[in-house]
Design a protein around this motif. Structure first.
Motif, PDB file in Angstrom:
ATOM      1  N   SER A  58      29.269   7.548   4.280  1.00  0.00           N
ATOM      2  CA  SER A  58      30.478   8.319   4.000  1.00  0.00           C
ATOM      3  C   SER A  58      30.191   9.784   3.692  1.00  0.00           C
ATOM      4  O   SER A  58      31.097  10.598   3.674  1.00  0.00           O
ATOM      5  N   HIS A  59      28.932  10.139   3.448  1.00  0.00           N
ATOM      6  CA  HIS A  59      28.569  11.522   3.157  1.00  0.00           C
ATOM      7  C   HIS A  59      27.889  12.140   4.368  1.00  0.00           C
ATOM      8  O   HIS A  59      26.691  12.053   4.540  1.00  0.00           O
ATOM      9  N   ILE A  94      28.818  21.016  -2.484  1.00  0.00           N
ATOM     10  CA  ILE A  94      29.050  19.686  -1.914  1.00  0.00           C
ATOM     11  C   ILE A  94      28.268  18.632  -2.688  1.00  0.00           C
ATOM     12  O   ILE A  94      28.796  17.571  -3.027  1.00  0.00           O
ATOM     13  N   ARG A  95      27.004  18.917  -2.988  1.00  0.00           N
ATOM     14  CA  ARG A  95      26.191  17.971  -3.765  1.00  0.00           C
ATOM     15  C   ARG A  95      26.812  17.742  -5.141  1.00  0.00           C
ATOM     16  O   ARG A  95      26.832  16.617  -5.645  1.00  0.00           O
ATOM     17  N   ASN A 108      29.779  15.410  -4.700  1.00  0.00           N
ATOM     18  CA  ASN A 108      29.357  14.048  -4.381  1.00  0.00           C
ATOM     19  C   ASN A 108      28.644  13.357  -5.533  1.00  0.00           C
ATOM     20  O   ASN A 108      28.606  12.132  -5.586  1.00  0.00           O
ATOM     21  N   SER A 109      28.071  14.116  -6.468  1.00  0.00           N
ATOM     22  CA  SER A 109      27.331  13.503  -7.567  1.00  0.00           C
ATOM     23  C   SER A 109      28.207  13.193  -8.778  1.00  0.00           C
ATOM     24  O   SER A 109      27.736  12.556  -9.718  1.00  0.00           O
ATOM     25  N   ARG A 119      35.880  11.957 -10.621  1.00  0.00           N
ATOM     26  CA  ARG A 119      35.757  12.441  -9.251  1.00  0.00           C
ATOM     27  C   ARG A 119      37.059  12.190  -8.514  1.00  0.00           C
ATOM     28  O   ARG A 119      37.555  11.076  -8.440  1.00  0.00           O
TER      29      ARG A 119
END
Length: 150
Positions: A28-29, A106-107, A110-111, A116
């Motif tokens: 998904s990433h 972006i990281r 996503n983290s 989120r």
């Protein structure tokens, strides 16, 4: 079936239950695209419109992250005139000064483990496109296709 076959089947099932979620996360990433692609926020908006997306509103925004240069927030709704209806999708488009700062943002997204937001991230040159809302997947694929054609 004998006992040995059932045990092997159970072990395989447990392994699949454990590994499948990690596989979905990895798939998904999508890795960010090339930063040097010639583009503009107007081209991204034109791609959304050519994909048949009706924008209810737009406003300027600026993310509070390193390297963010500003962008736009677009609201999409099934009925733009409804006063009490929440938007179906919110699309945030943000330009970054470097590939490193774009990819770090972006990281960071996503983290996040808590708080989120539900969303999909696309990149187009120096821009990050964040789609939030329950219908983001279909709209994301339409935008991605329109951007690849343009």
């Amino acid at each position: 079936m004998d006992q040995k076959t059932m045990e092997i089947g159970a072990v395989i099932l447990v392994i699949l239950i454990i590994l499948l979620p990690f596989g979905w996360i990895l798939l998904s990433h999508e890795p960010p695209g090339p930063f040097t692609k010639e583009t503009s926020i107007e081209k991204i908006k034109d791609a959304m419109l050519s994909a048949g997306i009706v924008l209810c509103s737009e406003k300027d925004n600026s993310w509070d992250v390193s390297g963010a240069l500003g962008g736009k927030t677009y609201v999409i709704s099934a009925d733009c005139k409804a006063v009490d209806q929440s938007p179906d999708i919110i699309i945030h488009v943000q330009k970054f000064e470097s590939e490193e700062t774009r990819d770090a943002a972006i990281r960071g997204f996503n983290s996040q483990t808590r708080g989120r937001p539900n969303g999909v991230i696309l990149t187009h040159g120096p821009y990050v496109i964040l789609l939030q809302g329950p219908l983001h997947g279909d709209v994301a694929s339409k935008i991605k296709e329109a951007l690849s054609e343009g």
